[in-house]
Design a protein around this motif. Sequence first.
Motif, PDB file in Angstrom:
ATOM      1  N   GLN A 198       0.833  -1.197   0.000  1.00 45.50           N
ATOM      2  CA  GLN A 198       0.000   0.000   0.000  1.00 45.50           C
ATOM      3  C   GLN A 198       0.872   1.253   0.000  1.00 45.50           C
ATOM      4  N   PRO A 199       0.321   2.353  -0.500  1.00 49.66           N
ATOM      5  CA  PRO A 199       1.072   3.617  -0.436  1.00 49.66           C
ATOM      6  C   PRO A 199       1.514   3.912   0.990  1.00 49.66           C
ATOM      7  N   GLY A 200       2.752   4.379   1.116  1.00 47.04           N
ATOM      8  CA  GLY A 200       3.330   4.628   2.431  1.00 47.04           C
ATOM      9  C   GLY A 200       4.049   3.442   3.020  1.00 47.04           C
ATOM     10  N   GLY A 201       3.901   2.282   2.413  1.00 47.78           N
ATOM     11  CA  GLY A 201       4.519   1.072   2.931  1.00 47.78           C
ATOM     12  C   GLY A 201       5.984   0.946   2.557  1.00 47.78           C
ATOM     13  N   GLY A 214      15.885  10.259   0.148  1.00 40.76           N
ATOM     14  CA  GLY A 214      15.238  10.361   1.447  1.00 40.76           C
ATOM     15  C   GLY A 214      14.250   9.246   1.731  1.00 40.76           C
ATOM     16  N   ARG A 215      13.929   8.447   0.704  1.00 43.80           N
ATOM     17  CA  ARG A 215      12.989   7.335   0.889  1.00 43.80           C
ATOM     18  C   ARG A 215      13.647   5.970   0.668  1.00 43.80           C
ATOM     19  N   PHE A 216      14.582   5.902  -0.255  1.00 41.01           N
ATOM     20  CA  PHE A 216      15.236   4.637  -0.595  1.00 41.01           C
ATOM     21  C   PHE A 216      16.671   4.647  -0.076  1.00 41.01           C
ATOM     22  N   MET A 263      13.165   0.362   0.568  1.00 42.12           N
ATOM     23  CA  MET A 263      12.253   1.358   0.015  1.00 42.12           C
ATOM     24  C   MET A 263      11.198   1.663   1.053  1.00 42.12           C
ATOM     25  N   ASN A 264      11.167   2.897   1.518  1.00 40.84           N
ATOM     26  CA  ASN A 264      10.184   3.360   2.487  1.00 40.84           C
ATOM     27  C   ASN A 264       9.326   4.452   1.865  1.00 40.84           C
ATOM     28  N   GLY A 265       8.194   4.702   2.451  1.00 45.21           N
ATOM     29  CA  GLY A 265       7.324   5.751   1.946  1.00 45.21           C
ATOM     30  C   GLY A 265       6.952   5.542   0.487  1.00 45.21           C
ATOM     31  N   LEU A 266       6.616   4.316   0.140  1.00 45.85           N
ATOM     32  CA  LEU A 266       6.359   4.004  -1.265  1.00 45.85           C
ATOM     33  C   LEU A 266       5.142   4.741  -1.800  1.00 45.85           C
ATOM     34  N   GLN A 321       9.014  -7.401  -9.504  1.00 42.06           N
ATOM     35  CA  GLN A 321       7.904  -6.463  -9.661  1.00 42.06           C
ATOM     36  C   GLN A 321       7.541  -5.831  -8.326  1.00 42.06           C
ATOM     37  N   VAL A 322       7.445  -4.513  -8.327  1.00 43.01           N
ATOM     38  CA  VAL A 322       6.952  -3.755  -7.179  1.00 43.01           C
ATOM     39  C   VAL A 322       5.692  -3.030  -7.611  1.00 43.01           C
ATOM     40  N   THR A 323       4.619  -3.268  -6.890  1.00 47.30           N
ATOM     41  CA  THR A 323       3.346  -2.614  -7.177  1.00 47.30           C
ATOM     42  C   THR A 323       2.877  -1.895  -5.920  1.00 47.30           C
ATOM     43  N   VAL A 324       2.663  -0.597  -6.060  1.00 48.57           N
ATOM     44  CA  VAL A 324       2.199   0.224  -4.936  1.00 48.57           C
ATOM     45  C   VAL A 324       0.777   0.666  -5.245  1.00 48.57           C
TER      46      VAL A 324
END
Length: 116
Positions: free
Chosen positions: A13-16, A65-67, A82-85, A111-114
């Motif tokens: 989910q977004p933010g994950g 700042g996120r990765f 990866m944070n704050g996706l 695959q990364v799906t947000v």
Amino acid sequence: QVQLAESGGGLVQPGGSLRLSCAASGFTVSSYVMYWYRQAPGKERELVATINIGGSTNYADSVKGRFTISSDNAKNTVYLQMNGLKPEDTAVYYCKARRGLSTTNWGQGTQVTVSS
């Protein structure tokens, strides 16, 4: 035989957060510049993060700042935390290695799906 194997992707989910792994065989990651790239549908492959020999790192502005890219020399593996996706981070993520003019082939990616 030089090989890279990416893993760790998924649906989040977004933010994950997710942590991607790039397991290397046939060479030592500490002797190579290691990269994480990504390719979103319909877009060019883009460089996301770099870890240089010696450990310095560089990031695309979109992920700063996120990765965080890191390496575990004992496991011969490079990671991408990866944070704050965000939905725009959705892509297939690939790792690559370079030493001088020699680079590894592209692996299968992960695959990364947000999405909510």
